[in-house]
Write an enzyme that holds these catalytic residues in place. Structure first.
Site, PDB file in Angstrom:
ATOM      1  N   LYS A   1       0.840  -1.207   0.000  1.00 44.17           N
ATOM      2  CA  LYS A   1       0.000   0.000   0.000  1.00 44.17           C
ATOM      3  C   LYS A   1       0.875   1.257   0.000  1.00 44.17           C
ATOM      4  CE  LYS A   1      -2.333  -0.800   3.818  1.00 44.17           C
ATOM      5  NZ  LYS A   1      -1.768  -2.078   4.284  1.00 44.17           N
TER       6      LYS A   1
ATOM      7  N   ARG B   1      12.131  -8.373   4.129  1.00 41.01           N
ATOM      8  CA  ARG B   1      12.224  -6.912   4.291  1.00 41.01           C
ATOM      9  C   ARG B   1      13.011  -6.572   5.563  1.00 41.01           C
ATOM     10  NH1 ARG B   1       6.652  -3.580   4.220  1.00 41.01           N
ATOM     11  NH2 ARG B   1       6.722  -3.561   6.469  1.00 41.01           N
TER      12      ARG B   1
ATOM     13  N   ARG C   1      10.745  -1.094  12.425  1.00 42.15           N
ATOM     14  CA  ARG C   1       9.539  -0.728  13.182  1.00 42.15           C
ATOM     15  C   ARG C   1       9.310  -1.677  14.351  1.00 42.15           C
ATOM     16  NH1 ARG C   1       4.792   0.196   8.802  1.00 42.15           N
ATOM     17  NH2 ARG C   1       3.661  -0.842  10.471  1.00 42.15           N
TER      18      ARG C   1
ATOM     19  N   ARG D   1      -1.264  -8.256  13.376  1.00 47.84           N
ATOM     20  CA  ARG D   1      -1.720  -7.279  12.373  1.00 47.84           C
ATOM     21  C   ARG D   1      -2.540  -7.969  11.286  1.00 47.84           C
ATOM     22  NH1 ARG D   1       3.917  -4.950  10.887  1.00 47.84           N
ATOM     23  NH2 ARG D   1       2.853  -3.627   9.373  1.00 47.84           N
TER      24      ARG D   1
ATOM     25  N   ARG E   1      -9.873   1.214   8.559  1.00 50.05           N
ATOM     26  CA  ARG E   1      -9.515  -0.171   8.858  1.00 50.05           C
ATOM     27  C   ARG E   1     -10.659  -0.915   9.539  1.00 50.05           C
ATOM     28  NH1 ARG E   1      -3.632   0.792   9.064  1.00 50.05           N
ATOM     29  NH2 ARG E   1      -2.487  -1.131   9.367  1.00 50.05           N
TER      30      ARG E   1
END
Ligand code: AMP
Length: 196
Positions: A13, A127, A139, A150, A88
């Protein structure tokens, strides 16, 4: 142009939002970025969000609706925006409809980036490895445990939005497993088609 990008964490996104920003001269409104900035600045909002975000759970609806409402009023959002990570929940989507409606505005499209969830965990792991190798900060919620939380939040609280937007006729679906450039081109085509 006013857009929403829907998709699980790691679907791309953020990357697609940046491309839409350049192409359409609009702004990216990422509630995740705004919340991380609040945490970094040690504000009351940051205090509210910090532990919730680190776990991978969702911050309360009224909190994120408040920050988005304020941000959408800024002059740079007048030409349009791409919402990245908001709404969301169905309650957030309804609040967004109300906010836009009060200003005589509406969304041009809601783009769902569909991905194979089994592959997402692998993506996030590579990543993480790349960022760590480059010495970049990682993060707090980019770890396998928070990532699973999540994903669960996405499945249980965000997927119902797909039906909400399908019912309003605003939903467009793209295959997020394709190459990044192919995803961008598909989005461009869908948007050109919808405004034709
Ligand atoms: P993101 O950067 O979009 O992946 O968001 C990171 C985290 O910020 C999420 O896991 C949530 O804890 C919080 N967050 C971001 N946007 C929202 C939202 N619209 N509603 C609730 N929590 C959010």
């Amino acid at each position: 142009m006013r857009l929403v990008l829907l998709g699980p964490p790691g679907a791309g996104k953020g990357t697609q939002s940046q491309r839409l920003v350049e192409k359409h001269k609009i702004v990216q409104l990422s509630t995740g970025d705004m919340l991380r900035a609040a945490i970094a600045a040690d504000t009351p909002l940051g205090h509210t969000a910090k532990d919730i975000m680190a776990r991978g759970d969702l911050v309360p609806d009224d909190v994120v609706v408040g920050i988005i409402a304020d941000r959408m009023e800024q002059p740079d959002a007048a030409n349009g925006f791409v919402l990245d990570g908001f709404p969301r929940t169905v309650a957030q989507a309804k609040a967004l409809d109300d906010l836009l409606g009060r200003n005589g505005l509406k969304l041009d499209a809601v783009i769902q980036i569909k991905v194979d969830e089994g592959i997402l965990i692998k993506r996030i792991e590579s990543r993480l490895a790349e960022m760590t190798a480059r010495g970049q900060p990682v993060r707090a919620d980019d770890n396998p445990e928070a990532f699973r939380t999540r994903l669960t939040a996405y499945r249980t609280q965000t997927v119902p939005l797909v039906e909400h937007y399908a019912a309003t006729g605003q939903l467009k679906i793209v295959d997020g497993m394709a190459e990044i450039d192919v995803v961008s081109r598909t989005i461009d085509q869908l948007l050109a088609h919808s405004s034709a």
